[in-house]
Design an enzyme around this catalytic site. Structure first.
Site, short mmCIF file in Angstrom:
data_model
loop_
_atom_site.label_atom_id
_atom_site.label_comp_id
_atom_site.label_asym_id
_atom_site.label_seq_id
_atom_site.Cartn_x
_atom_site.Cartn_y
_atom_site.Cartn_z
N GLY A 116 -9.95 31.25 -28.55
CA GLY A 116 -8.94 31.80 -29.43
C GLY A 116 -7.77 30.83 -29.55
N ASP A 142 -9.38 40.01 -31.38
CA ASP A 142 -8.15 40.32 -32.12
C ASP A 142 -8.21 39.85 -33.58
OD1 ASP A 142 -7.35 41.16 -29.63
OD2 ASP A 142 -5.97 39.49 -29.28
N ARG A 290 -14.56 44.65 -25.38
CA ARG A 290 -14.93 43.23 -25.26
C ARG A 290 -16.41 43.05 -24.93
NH1 ARG A 290 -10.11 40.58 -22.93
NH2 ARG A 290 -11.51 39.62 -21.46
O1 F6P Z 1 -7.07 38.38 -26.74
C1 F6P Z 1 -8.13 39.21 -26.43
C2 F6P Z 1 -7.69 40.36 -25.57
O2 F6P Z 1 -8.81 41.19 -25.39
C3 F6P Z 1 -6.51 41.13 -26.10
O3 F6P Z 1 -6.87 42.03 -27.11
C4 F6P Z 1 -6.00 41.77 -24.83
O4 F6P Z 1 -4.62 42.03 -24.91
C5 F6P Z 1 -6.27 40.73 -23.79
O5 F6P Z 1 -7.28 39.90 -24.28
C6 F6P Z 1 -6.66 41.28 -22.43
O6 F6P Z 1 -6.75 40.24 -21.53
P1 F6P Z 1 -7.40 40.39 -20.10
O7 F6P Z 1 -8.89 40.27 -20.25
O8 F6P Z 1 -6.83 39.27 -19.32
O9 F6P Z 1 -7.03 41.74 -19.56
#
Ligand code: F6P
Length: 363
Positions: A116, A142, A290
């Site tokens: 990203g 995102d 995710r």
């Molecule tokens: O940027 C992708 C993302 O999934 C965001 O939507 C979210 O805020 C962040 O990463 C979460 O990050 P982590 O996996 O570190 O909790």
């Protein structure tokens, strides 16, 4: 110089569709050009490790079953910026030369980096400093990278968020409740907007459009007046309180502690209960968005991006990112993607669509 050996790494938060990209890169680089493909583990961390942590990709692991797998078989990290690497004793050290040295040890002719905006920025700086021939592939649930209409992972995240609304609607109707669904989106409301439209939300809250509770109360009252006994509210994690405060959570401790968004859904739910007397329940979807089986669109996009990235290397075109635009795979300067963050356009087609459907943005 003829290309013989290319490296590939995934960096930043994982998402569905990354394995489809890795498979496509391998299939085209190895099958068509006869190159060796070296998979680097855990993003730049694999190049910082000694010995460097890599796997030479081969037909045994690169089967079509990869298309169906979420996550990334290479591993990834969204911590440990090599330009400002944090140690437990408080030191922050520039370790970029170690990463570059790791790359050189592998005798790679080019690097494909999947990431990203944050990851691509780091990879590009490393490439410039170390003279690395870099091609980038955009991924982020995102969908906020500039210069591409679509990034890998977004479609699957939207599908998951839409399915959550599908699950919440019957229980909302059965209990006459207002259901609040918090979805991801670091500073961009694309997931909330798309899933809100697809999943029949009554209210969509995104960081790009300021809201107020009076407007939301009016929307809920209007629904009740028309005989509706429930409502669905979807809120992006990066929406702020009415007073403008971000709600965040800290994960882990020490030098690697991380702060992310999380919790605005509970604030919205509690305020709606207080102000409108609604019975509210809150679901925070989190990392469910995710993972999961990649949607066909993410598999197709990942495959198209992987093939085009290899073709760019074959053509000697570097410092480029593959992108999707008007039904075509194109390539753009990596910098244009990093600099032009694509948040929701308040005057764009989907906001207009939602308004046309009578969905409230709380404004
Ligand atoms: O940027 C992708 C993302 O999934 C965001 O939507 C979210 O805020 C962040 O990463 C979460 O990050 P982590 O996996 O570190 O909790």
């Amino acid at each position: 110089m003829a290309v013989k050996r290319v490296g590939i790494l995934t960096s930043g938060g994982d998402c569905a569709g990354l394995n489809a990209v890795i498979r496509a890169v391998y299939a085209h680089a190895s099958g068509h050009f006869g190159w060796e493909v070296i998979g680097i583990h855990n993003g730049t961390a694999g190049l910082m490790a000694r010995p460097v942590e890599v796997t030479a990709l081969d037909d045994r692991v690169m089967g079509s079953d990869m298309l169906r797998q979420g996550g990334t078989i290479l591993g990834t990290t969204n911590k440990g910026d090599p330009f400002a690497f944090p140690y437990e004793d408080g030191r922050v050290v520039d370790r970029s030369e170690e990463v570059i040295e790791g790359f050189r040890q592998l005798k790679l002719d080019a690097l494909i980096g999947i990431g990203g905006d944050g990851s691509l920025d780091i990879l590009r700086r490393l490439a410039i400093q170390g003279g690395i021939d870099l091609v980038a592939i955009p991924k982020t649930i995102d969908n906020d990278l500039g210069a591409t209409e679509m990034s890998i992972g977004f479609e699957t995240a939207v599908q998951t968020a839409t399915a959550a609304l599908d699950h919440l609607q019957p229980t909302a109707a059965s209990h006459s409740r207002v259901m609040v669904l918090e979805v991801m989106g670091r500073d961009a409301g694309h997931i909330a907007l798309s899933a809100g439209i697809a999943g029949g939300a009554d209210v969509i809250l995104i960081p790009e459009l300021p809201y107020n509770f009076a407007a939301m109360e009016a929307k809920l009252a209007a629904l009740r007046k028309r005989g509706r006994n429930f409502a669905l509210v979807i809120v992006a994690e990066s929406v702020k309180t009415e007073g403008g405060q971000s709600i965040t959570a800290v994960h882990g401790g020490g030098a690697q502690a991380m702060q992310t968004y999380g919790g605005i859904g509970h604030y919205i739910g509690a305020e709606l209960a207080k102000r409108c007397g609604a019975e509210t329940r809150v679901t925070v979807l989190g990392h469910v968005q995710r993972g999961g089986t990649p949607e066909p669109k993410d598999r197709i996009l990942g495959s198209a991006f992987g093939v085009h990235a290899v073709d760019l290397i074959a053509a000697g075109k570097f410092d480029r990112m593959v992108a999707w635009n008007a039904r075509q795979v194109i390539d753009v300067p990596i910098l244009s993607a990093i600099q032009g963050a694509a948040t929701v356009d308040p005057a764009g087609a989907l906001v207009k669509t939602a308004r046309g459907l009578g969905i409230s943005f709380g404004d």
